[in-house]
Design an enzyme around this catalytic site. Sequence first.
Site, PDB file in Angstrom:
ATOM      1  N   ASP A  67       0.882  -1.166   0.000  1.00 60.87           N
ATOM      2  CA  ASP A  67       0.000   0.000   0.000  1.00 60.87           C
ATOM      3  C   ASP A  67       0.921   1.217   0.000  1.00 60.87           C
ATOM      4  O   ASP A  67       1.652   1.440   0.966  1.00 60.87           O
ATOM      5  CB  ASP A  67      -0.866  -0.044   1.266  1.00 60.87           C
ATOM      6  CG  ASP A  67      -1.760   1.180   1.413  1.00 60.87           C
ATOM      7  OD1 ASP A  67      -1.608   2.144   0.629  1.00 60.87           O
ATOM      8  OD2 ASP A  67      -2.604   1.170   2.336  1.00 60.87           O
ATOM      9  N   LYS A  73      -3.073  -2.888   7.984  1.00 63.19           N
ATOM     10  CA  LYS A  73      -3.170  -4.343   8.086  1.00 63.19           C
ATOM     11  C   LYS A  73      -2.206  -4.980   7.083  1.00 63.19           C
ATOM     12  O   LYS A  73      -1.736  -4.331   6.163  1.00 63.19           O
ATOM     13  CB  LYS A  73      -4.632  -4.754   7.828  1.00 63.19           C
ATOM     14  CG  LYS A  73      -5.127  -5.897   8.682  1.00 63.19           C
ATOM     15  CD  LYS A  73      -4.896  -5.719  10.156  1.00 63.19           C
ATOM     16  CE  LYS A  73      -5.258  -6.952  10.964  1.00 63.19           C
ATOM     17  NZ  LYS A  73      -4.827  -6.849  12.360  1.00 63.19           N
ATOM     18  N   TYR A  96       0.652   0.069  15.204  1.00 63.04           N
ATOM     19  CA  TYR A  96      -0.263  -0.191  14.108  1.00 63.04           C
ATOM     20  C   TYR A  96       0.040   0.732  12.938  1.00 63.04           C
ATOM     21  O   TYR A  96       0.040   1.940  13.089  1.00 63.04           O
ATOM     22  CB  TYR A  96      -1.721  -0.024  14.553  1.00 63.04           C
ATOM     23  CG  TYR A  96      -2.686  -0.263  13.413  1.00 63.04           C
ATOM     24  CD1 TYR A  96      -2.840  -1.544  12.894  1.00 63.04           C
ATOM     25  CD2 TYR A  96      -3.385   0.777  12.820  1.00 63.04           C
ATOM     26  CE1 TYR A  96      -3.680  -1.778  11.818  1.00 63.04           C
ATOM     27  CE2 TYR A  96      -4.232   0.554  11.750  1.00 63.04           C
ATOM     28  CZ  TYR A  96      -4.383  -0.725  11.252  1.00 63.04           C
ATOM     29  OH  TYR A  96      -5.215  -0.953  10.183  1.00 63.04           O
TER      30      TYR A  96
HETATM   31  P1  13P Z   1      -4.899  -0.786   5.081  1.00 64.87           P
HETATM   32  O1  13P Z   1      -3.976  -1.670   5.854  1.00 64.87           O
HETATM   33  O2  13P Z   1      -5.554  -1.480   3.950  1.00 64.87           O
HETATM   34  O3  13P Z   1      -4.169   0.470   4.644  1.00 64.87           O
HETATM   35  O4  13P Z   1      -6.091  -0.348   6.035  1.00 64.87           O
HETATM   36  C1  13P Z   1      -5.775   0.322   7.187  1.00 64.87           C
HETATM   37  C2  13P Z   1      -6.923   0.786   8.016  1.00 64.87           C
HETATM   38  O5  13P Z   1      -6.670   1.191   9.134  1.00 64.87           O
HETATM   39  C3  13P Z   1      -8.296   0.758   7.508  1.00 64.87           C
HETATM   40  O6  13P Z   1      -9.199   1.314   8.444  1.00 64.87           O
HETATM   41 MG    MG Z   2      -4.074   1.956   3.347  1.00 61.46          MG
HETATM   42 MG    MG Z   3      -4.611  -2.379   2.325  1.00 59.47          MG
END
Ligand code: 13P
Ligand code: MG
Ligand code: MG
Length: 373
Positions: free
Chosen positions: A11, A233, A230
């Site tokens: 990402d 994801k 964090y």
């Molecule tokens: P991604 O990991 O797809 O960027 O999503 C992160 C997120 O916190 C969505 O609420």
């Molecule tokens: Mg993202």
């Molecule tokens: Mg993502």
Amino acid sequence: MKITLSVIKADIGSIGGHIRPSAQLVEEVRSKVRDLGKNLLIDSYIGYTGDDIAILMTHTGGVLNEKVHKLAWDTFLAGTEVAKAQGLYGAGQDLLKDSFSGNVKGMGPAVAEISFEERPNEPFLLFAADKTDPGAYNLPCYLAFADPMFSAGLILSPKIGTGFTFRIMDVENTEGDRVIDLSAPEDLYDIAALLRDQERFVVESIRSRATGEIAVSVSTTRLHNIAGKYTGKDDPVMLVRVQGNFPATGEVLAPFTIGHYVAGFMRGSHHGALMPVPRNTGTSFFDGPPIVSCLAFCVKNGKLTEPADPFDHPYWEYVRTKVSAKSEDLRRQGFFGPAMLPYSELEYGGIVERLKKMDSKFKVLSGKEEVKA
Ligand code: 13P
Ligand code: MG
Ligand code: MG
Ligand code: 13P
């Protein structure tokens, strides 16, 4: 001919929140891979799932090849500049290290690679998921490679019926890759006992016991273990070789009709039902739902066909409706109980501070003493 399939995804920025990359960003990634890959890659394919861009590459350099990984890293860096110039959200989100050192494992991007001697016909599947983590593939792998209720080939084909060896990784071990090899059907209950815990034990690869050939490779990155907080994801990718000595394409797809609950969704902190979607699908409701795409290819001397898109088929419309209903049911209870992830999975987020602040205000009541407010 021995070829390597490498898929590296990250990402590096998206439109309107965590929805999908911009057309200009995808085009920049495509043209960079074309330029940098001229004398290195045989072929490539670029696509996105949610806000993650996947680069599929074919080459003869073997797995963890420094030049191939550097190509992907440099491409994502160039893409990040475009993302910044367009004001995209989370530009460079998954690039967690400053300098490249050998390969992109442990640097943020997800990697799955398979090296093999090409069969006369070589069909394989590329899965890419968003708003979830690598454990999302545990159940589909178990059902496709170890359960005849889903995978008819296990009883119909002698070569498939010999079973498969699962390499399972303890992704909580950050000192090194802690793995165990277990073979189905003999070790089925041990495999099940580990794979039920999707956040800790993750299928890393699967091999045929009949031939020793590799069938599956899954990216096992846990971003919070790299970043210490964090940062998004893990959004895993998976390569699966199919047919012949491996399950049929349809047997590998079959478990995805369940829409099983996985970790991810909003802020990576909830459970949601995994929805199979066509390629280049963004996210929507509650920064989700958790989605998975699948592209089917054949490869000959490293040259890829165009992809077929099995989840872009009327059958899956019914499945998607059912999966939405499952997520809706769980969403109705907001943050309560199993709707949100357990504390161990949230410990890298702001909730730690909130609980710490309250800790000193707790008191232990002794005997029948009444405590005045
Ligand atoms: P991604 O990991 O797809 O960027 O999503 C992160 C997120 O916190 C969505 O609420
Ligand atoms: Mg993202
Ligand atoms: Mg993502
Ligand atoms: P075909 O006879 O169409 O090749 O199908 C065989 C098969 O593998 C179905 O799963």
